[in-house]
Design a protein around this motif. Structure first.
Motif, short mmCIF file in Angstrom:
data_model
loop_
_atom_site.label_atom_id
_atom_site.label_comp_id
_atom_site.label_asym_id
_atom_site.label_seq_id
_atom_site.Cartn_x
_atom_site.Cartn_y
_atom_site.Cartn_z
N LEU A 55 0.84 -0.81 -0.31
CA LEU A 55 0.08 -0.21 -0.09
C LEU A 55 0.17 1.10 -0.38
O LEU A 55 0.48 2.04 -0.49
N LEU A 56 1.97 1.16 1.28
CA LEU A 56 3.57 2.15 0.74
C LEU A 56 3.31 2.97 -0.39
O LEU A 56 3.48 4.11 -0.84
N SER A 57 3.91 1.51 -1.17
CA SER A 57 4.72 1.63 -2.54
C SER A 57 3.74 1.87 -3.61
O SER A 57 3.94 3.47 -3.81
N LYS A 58 2.16 1.47 -3.71
CA LYS A 58 1.00 2.43 -4.41
C LYS A 58 1.32 4.03 -4.12
O LYS A 58 1.10 4.78 -5.09
N ARG A 59 1.07 4.22 -2.94
CA ARG A 59 0.04 5.67 -2.56
C ARG A 59 2.15 6.83 -2.31
O ARG A 59 2.06 7.64 -3.01
N LEU A 60 3.34 5.81 -2.65
CA LEU A 60 5.04 6.49 -3.00
C LEU A 60 4.58 6.57 -4.44
O LEU A 60 5.55 7.01 -5.07
N GLY A 61 3.82 5.70 -5.15
CA GLY A 61 4.67 5.34 -6.61
C GLY A 61 6.03 5.80 -7.36
O GLY A 61 6.42 5.20 -7.99
N LEU A 62 6.17 4.31 -5.74
CA LEU A 62 7.00 3.82 -5.49
C LEU A 62 7.40 1.72 -6.33
O LEU A 62 6.15 1.45 -5.93
N PRO A 63 8.53 1.31 -6.25
CA PRO A 63 8.26 -0.15 -7.20
C PRO A 63 8.06 -1.62 -5.73
O PRO A 63 8.54 -0.37 -4.40
N PHE A 64 7.44 -2.07 -4.93
CA PHE A 64 7.86 -3.02 -3.91
C PHE A 64 8.71 -3.93 -4.20
O PHE A 64 8.65 -5.07 -4.78
N ALA A 65 8.92 -4.22 -3.05
CA ALA A 65 9.98 -5.91 -3.04
C ALA A 65 9.72 -6.45 -1.88
O ALA A 65 9.60 -5.45 -0.31
N ASP A 66 9.72 -7.78 -1.42
CA ASP A 66 9.20 -8.48 -0.12
C ASP A 66 10.14 -9.54 -0.50
O ASP A 66 10.35 -10.07 -1.53
N SER A 67 11.67 -9.23 0.69
CA SER A 67 12.49 -10.31 0.50
C SER A 67 12.57 -11.50 0.71
O SER A 67 13.16 -12.56 -0.11
N ASP A 68 11.84 -11.79 1.00
CA ASP A 68 11.01 -12.71 1.54
C ASP A 68 10.73 -13.40 0.18
O ASP A 68 11.08 -14.39 -0.39
N HIS A 69 9.50 -12.99 -0.54
CA HIS A 69 9.58 -13.23 -1.78
C HIS A 69 10.83 -13.88 -2.76
O HIS A 69 11.21 -14.52 -3.24
N GLU A 70 11.50 -12.20 -2.91
CA GLU A 70 12.72 -12.58 -3.59
C GLU A 70 13.42 -13.13 -3.41
O GLU A 70 14.13 -14.11 -4.07
N ILE A 71 14.00 -13.87 -2.25
CA ILE A 71 14.79 -15.34 -1.42
C ILE A 71 13.78 -17.00 -2.33
O ILE A 71 14.66 -17.57 -2.48
N GLU A 72 12.41 -16.56 -2.40
CA GLU A 72 11.25 -17.82 -2.97
C GLU A 72 12.18 -18.32 -4.59
O GLU A 72 12.41 -18.98 -4.32
N VAL A 73 12.32 -16.79 -4.54
CA VAL A 73 12.46 -16.50 -6.38
C VAL A 73 13.74 -16.76 -6.70
O VAL A 73 13.77 -17.83 -7.38
#
Length: 183
Positions: free
Chosen positions: A20-38
């Motif tokens: 939600l914060l990334s959308k409000r700021l117009g910035l990309p979002f990354a989740d470190s746990d998701h990145e690790i799983e990828v």
């Protein structure tokens, strides 16, 4: 580069509030746990069971360094990211850190049916959350530029509190979603 890193215990809302914060700021979002799983090609829970926590923490440190070096946006981190001094230093120097603070009892209400988080697959998850809070709260506070009590506010109220606390301005509303992931 602006990296806003969200830290806190499991269930504090890092991923949800981060998106939600990334959308409000117009910035990309990354989740470190998701990145690790990828990167691993398997869920963290499976890797944790086979390789152990220490090996997972090694990979977590590598991903944190990669994400805070080549990324501008909002980063949701894993709950244990603050356990290593190297990670705390990296977060503090390369990002603006927001600690989403919640009581173990509040987290237990949110997570009582969780089947995913490896550290909570125990006989007494509330006791485990209390132990995690006791062990980590001072580390989150040490690394945080801002502490936000999550309590009962709505997700958008939390997002607004973060924006205000960091002295940022929300971006105009757009309909695109940006994500950062390994190719």
């Amino acid at each position: 580069m602006l990296v806003i890193a969200l830290v806190g215990l499991p269930g504090a809302g890092k991923s949800t509030v981060g998106r939600l914060l990334s959308k409000r700021l117009g910035l990309p979002f990354a989740d470190s746990d998701h990145e690790i799983e990828v990167r691993l090609g398997v869920p963290i829970r499976e890797f944790f069971a086979v390789e152990g926590e220490e090996r997972f923490r090694d990979i977590e440190t590598q991903e944190l360094e990669r994400l805070t070096e080549g990324f501008e946006g909002v980063l949701s981190t894993g709950g244990g990211i603050v356990l290593r001094p190297r990670n705390r230093e990296c977060l503090k120097q390369r990002s603006r850190v927001v600690y989403l603070r919640a009581s173990p009892e509040e987290l237990f209400k949110r997570l009582r049916n969780d089947q995913v988080r490896p550290l909570l697959q125990v006989a007494d998850p509330l006791q485990k959350l209390k132990e995690l809070h006791d062990a980590r709260d001072h580390l989150y506070q040490e690394v945080a530029h801002v502490v936000i009590e999550t309590g009962r506010p709505s997700k958008m109220a939390l997002v607004n509190s973060i924006i205000q606390a960091l002295g940022l301005k929300a971006a105009p509303v757009t309909h695109s979603t940006n994500h950062f992931s390994n190719p």
